[in-house]
Design a protein around this motif. Sequence first.
Motif, short mmCIF file in Angstrom:
data_model
loop_
_atom_site.label_atom_id
_atom_site.label_comp_id
_atom_site.label_asym_id
_atom_site.label_seq_id
_atom_site.Cartn_x
_atom_site.Cartn_y
_atom_site.Cartn_z
N ILE A 1 0.83 -1.21 0.00
CA ILE A 1 0.00 0.00 0.00
C ILE A 1 0.86 1.26 0.00
N GLN A 2 2.06 1.15 0.61
CA GLN A 2 2.94 2.33 0.60
C GLN A 2 3.41 2.62 -0.82
N LYS A 3 3.73 1.55 -1.57
CA LYS A 3 4.15 1.73 -2.97
C LYS A 3 2.99 2.22 -3.83
N LEU A 4 1.79 1.64 -3.61
CA LEU A 4 0.62 2.09 -4.36
C LEU A 4 0.30 3.55 -4.06
N LYS B 1 -9.59 5.39 -2.83
CA LYS B 1 -9.57 4.04 -2.25
C LYS B 1 -8.18 3.72 -1.68
N ILE B 2 -7.15 4.07 -2.46
CA ILE B 2 -5.78 3.80 -1.99
C ILE B 2 -5.47 4.60 -0.72
N GLU B 3 -5.88 5.87 -0.71
CA GLU B 3 -5.62 6.70 0.46
C GLU B 3 -6.36 6.17 1.69
N ALA B 4 -7.60 5.71 1.46
CA ALA B 4 -8.38 5.16 2.57
C ALA B 4 -7.71 3.91 3.13
N LYS B 5 -7.28 3.02 2.20
CA LYS B 5 -6.61 1.80 2.64
C LYS B 5 -5.26 2.12 3.30
N TYR B 6 -4.60 3.13 2.75
CA TYR B 6 -3.31 3.58 3.33
C TYR B 6 -3.52 4.02 4.78
N ASP B 7 -4.55 4.86 5.00
CA ASP B 7 -4.83 5.33 6.36
C ASP B 7 -5.22 4.17 7.28
N GLU B 8 -6.01 3.22 6.71
CA GLU B 8 -6.45 2.08 7.52
C GLU B 8 -5.27 1.22 7.97
N ILE B 9 -4.39 0.92 7.01
CA ILE B 9 -3.22 0.10 7.36
C ILE B 9 -2.30 0.85 8.32
N GLU B 10 -2.20 2.15 8.11
CA GLU B 10 -1.36 2.96 9.01
C GLU B 10 -1.90 2.89 10.43
N ARG B 11 -3.24 2.98 10.57
CA ARG B 11 -3.85 2.87 11.89
C ARG B 11 -3.63 1.49 12.47
N ASN B 12 -3.79 0.46 11.62
CA ASN B 12 -3.59 -0.90 12.10
C ASN B 12 -2.15 -1.13 12.57
N LEU B 13 -1.21 -0.54 11.83
CA LEU B 13 0.19 -0.67 12.23
C LEU B 13 0.44 -0.03 13.60
N ILE B 14 -0.13 1.15 13.78
CA ILE B 14 0.06 1.84 15.07
C ILE B 14 -0.60 1.05 16.19
#
Length: 721
Positions: free
Chosen positions: A165-168, A186-199
């Motif tokens: 997702i970071q590359k996308l 969609k990519i930005e939403a998934k990016y934010d979601e994964i970022e939150r999940n990582l944190i």
Amino acid sequence: MMNQYIKELEQDPFDPDEFVERMVRRSMQESRLQDDQFDPEMIHDIFTQAIQDLKVLQERQERKCARLEQAVQEEEKSYVTKLAEIMEQHSHCVNVFSSLDERMSRCGGRALDVGEKLGAARAPRARAAAARDLLSHLANFLSPGPVVSDLFNDPNKLNEAADVIQKLFTIAQELPPDKFEVAKKKIEAKYDEIERNLIEEFVRAQNQGNVAKMKDIATIMTNFKGYSQCVDAYIETSQMNTLLGKDIFSAVLPLCKKNYTVISSVFPNPDQVISKFVLNIFHLKLQKYIQTKLADKNDMDKYLRNLYDMYISTQKVCDELVAANLVSADGNTATGDLRREALVNGAMAGATDGYASLEIRRLKAVLSNALNVYYNEKQHVKKQIQGGGFQELRRDLQAVIGTRANINIAQIENYGGETFLSEPLVVKMLNDAKTSFTRCKTLCTPNELHGTTIALLDALIQNLLIEHVDYALDLGLQSIPIAENKSPPQIYFFDIVNLANKIVRMFGEHFQESVLPCLSKQGECIQRKNTIMEQLENKLDAGLERAISAIVGWVKLHLQTEQKKTDFKPEGDIDTLASSACVAVVSYLNSVMDKIHAELEGDNLHAVSLELAVRLHRVIYDHLQNFQFNSAGAMIAICDVKEYRSAVCGRGPRAAPEPAHALFDTLHALCNLLLVKPENLHQVCEGETLAELDHSILHNFIQLRSDYKSHKLSSFLKGLS
């Protein structure tokens, strides 16, 4: 015997002399006869037999050595043959190894060349495969509807999904906004979601103490724009439920050290993270704690004490962090290092603003209140005292008129000997001032320090030296009796001088220890101190002068009124004792001198003792000029002078300066002129004590003799003219 010889010969070391001695002892024992005689023939036979045995033993040993040498030579030949075979085998092995090494080098070079070719061929394929995968994932985002992909829905593949997702997200930033707006969202939403999940996963790993997982997630998060949120999450979690005790300052350093170990293992930029960690403690935790402590400003003294304690504690924590290399003393903006002073100011959050005016107001109030309490305890209402020469002249005139008229119009009050000076009060005032100066030096900014120090010093001078010491000196000056008083004057001013000197010394020590260290430019401050000291010194000098005048004036008045002419010209035989007028004066002077030596010291004691002695000498000298003396009266006068000298000059610790002794010794010698025989007058006048005096003084004193005219003493003095 052969075995015996072998044992002895094999001893190490072998001593032939000792061997022969043993042979002798044994032969002597074997050949001994009766009466301690021995048989020499038998000894000869024993030695002969021993020599033969030794020869046989030698031959036997030589044969044995020959056999052993032959065996060694044969074994040596065998070993040489085997060694030659081994050397030949070793040479063959070296040649084989060299050949193998050369072949391995060639194979290694070929393998490296093949590997490089394979790598060059594989890299494009790997990039192509990665691009294909990215395009596949991008296609999922470009297709309508929600993104359906096992990679993004499997929690166990969070790290891999984060990489994709970071590359996308990076690719999406380059896409045209109109055509790919939906995909980008969609990519930005998934990016934010994964970022939150990582944190969230990072925080979960932190709570579990899984440092390895935390490090993996932190490494991934460095490529995300929310990396700072990951750092914030770590700081918030680490500082949660910490620093909650009564003294949170002592817990700051251990907390920082503990977390710096974890931060160094987890984050790729530990210095920046620990700086943010420390900054969060000072700007949130400590700032809130300090604001709570300083919330109550109703009690000014308590508020300033808490303010100082908070500032010092904060500085101490910063110093500990600097010593632990967690904070820089000077700071470095480029690397993000924290500056010590910035941390202190951040924690205090402007709490020191307006401190200077509060401190000045507090010191004035404390000092003024201390004075009021003291005077209330003494039940004394402070007076407005008018100074100046006219007031002094008016007082003296009123006192003289009152004395002559026997009425008290001058209203000279001695307050029962009360000095209105208190060492405990001064100690308290100086301690309060020391506290203020100490806080001032710490809490004031460089621009405020000089002005605040001067203001605090002015408050101390006004209350301590002017309102207390100077006021007590004014009261003491007014309480000194006048010189024309008929009753012995009670001088309490010496007590005031003693206490005033102690207080001035205490103030001087305080000035050096507490005031001057606060100032870089000390000239103005020293000038203010010197001005008030000069004012106090002038009043002390005036009071001592007035006290001496009162003492001397009473002595003069008492002698004038109480000394009778018959005291020095008695009739008949009488005891040669001091006159009653002298006894009264001496009794008073003894009490005065005791007081002076008890209360004064140093230069004051020397100057007052000498001045009093000089004036009393003049009064007594002039007093004696008013009388005629017969021989008995001369003895009384000598006794009087001796008593005066003893009272004024003293001995031992109470001794007056040397010039005072010289004056009274001379007066005593002059009194001897009233007693000596006429024919001895010339000799006495030229003695060591009187030789330096003006001859007119000697003539005047001799003329006081009652027999001056009858014995025509002037004829004895012609040689002195």
